[in-house]
Write a protein that holds these residues in place. Structure first.
Motif, PDB file in Angstrom:
ATOM      1  N   GLU A  62       2.087  -1.951  -7.312  1.00  0.00           N
ATOM      2  CA  GLU A  62       1.770  -1.853  -8.665  1.00  0.00           C
ATOM      3  C   GLU A  62       2.671  -2.133  -9.810  1.00  0.00           C
ATOM      4  O   GLU A  62       2.312  -2.958 -10.796  1.00  0.00           O
ATOM      5  N   ARG A 109       2.538  -5.163 -12.532  1.00  0.00           N
ATOM      6  CA  ARG A 109       2.304  -4.838 -14.000  1.00  0.00           C
ATOM      7  C   ARG A 109       3.859  -5.652 -14.584  1.00  0.00           C
ATOM      8  O   ARG A 109       3.650  -6.248 -15.825  1.00  0.00           O
ATOM      9  N   THR A 119      -0.804  -4.705 -23.524  1.00  0.00           N
ATOM     10  CA  THR A 119      -1.123  -3.185 -22.881  1.00  0.00           C
ATOM     11  C   THR A 119      -1.664  -3.696 -21.379  1.00  0.00           C
ATOM     12  O   THR A 119      -2.666  -4.446 -21.359  1.00  0.00           O
ATOM     13  N   THR A 129      -3.065  -2.083 -17.895  1.00  0.00           N
ATOM     14  CA  THR A 129      -3.416  -0.992 -17.033  1.00  0.00           C
ATOM     15  C   THR A 129      -3.404  -1.515 -15.542  1.00  0.00           C
ATOM     16  O   THR A 129      -4.499  -2.471 -15.430  1.00  0.00           O
ATOM     17  N   THR A 161      -5.032  -0.481 -11.724  1.00  0.00           N
ATOM     18  CA  THR A 161      -5.428   0.507 -10.801  1.00  0.00           C
ATOM     19  C   THR A 161      -5.628  -0.073  -9.230  1.00  0.00           C
ATOM     20  O   THR A 161      -5.959  -1.132  -9.165  1.00  0.00           O
ATOM     21  N   TYR A 190      -6.256  -4.667  -6.372  1.00  0.00           N
ATOM     22  CA  TYR A 190      -6.000  -4.058  -7.678  1.00  0.00           C
ATOM     23  C   TYR A 190      -7.071  -4.389  -8.746  1.00  0.00           C
ATOM     24  O   TYR A 190      -8.013  -5.501  -8.638  1.00  0.00           O
ATOM     25  N   ALA A 241      -6.990  -5.030 -12.958  1.00  0.00           N
ATOM     26  CA  ALA A 241      -5.874  -4.999 -13.970  1.00  0.00           C
ATOM     27  C   ALA A 241      -6.855  -5.292 -15.326  1.00  0.00           C
ATOM     28  O   ALA A 241      -7.444  -5.997 -15.408  1.00  0.00           O
ATOM     29  N   HIS A 242      -6.316  -4.384 -16.337  1.00  0.00           N
ATOM     30  CA  HIS A 242      -6.897  -4.665 -17.690  1.00  0.00           C
ATOM     31  C   HIS A 242      -5.858  -5.133 -18.708  1.00  0.00           C
ATOM     32  O   HIS A 242      -5.007  -4.284 -18.571  1.00  0.00           O
TER      33      HIS A 242
END
Length: 75
Positions: free
Chosen positions: A3, A7, A18, A20, A22, A31, A33-34
């Motif tokens: 992870e 990122r 930004t 995020t 998960t 995963y 991803a936002h």
């Protein structure tokens, strides 16, 4: 793929983002991803997604099996 690595790759391409992440399955392979970045302003959603996939340097389908991606611009 870890992870943190996912990122870091996205953040390197979009320093203002930004991000995020998960882990959807707990296997390090699926995963969500936002990603919110001003760099996406004026881009279509498809172009935003292509830009994020490009930042992953071809790891989709190899190290990274699945990525549920949501992108946007800051409000």
């Amino acid at each position: 793929m870890r992870e943190e690595e996912l990122r870091a790759m996205i953040a390197a391409a979009f320093p203002d983002a930004t991000v995020t992440i998960t882990d959807l399955a707990g296997d390090g392979d699926h995963y969500a991803a936002h990603v919110v970045s001003a760099a996406f302003r004026g881009m279509t959603r498809v172009a935003q997604h292509k830009a994020v996939y490009a930042a992953l340097g071809g790891r989709m389908g190899g190290e990274l099996h699945a990525l549920q991606l949501t992108t946007g611009v800051p409000s």
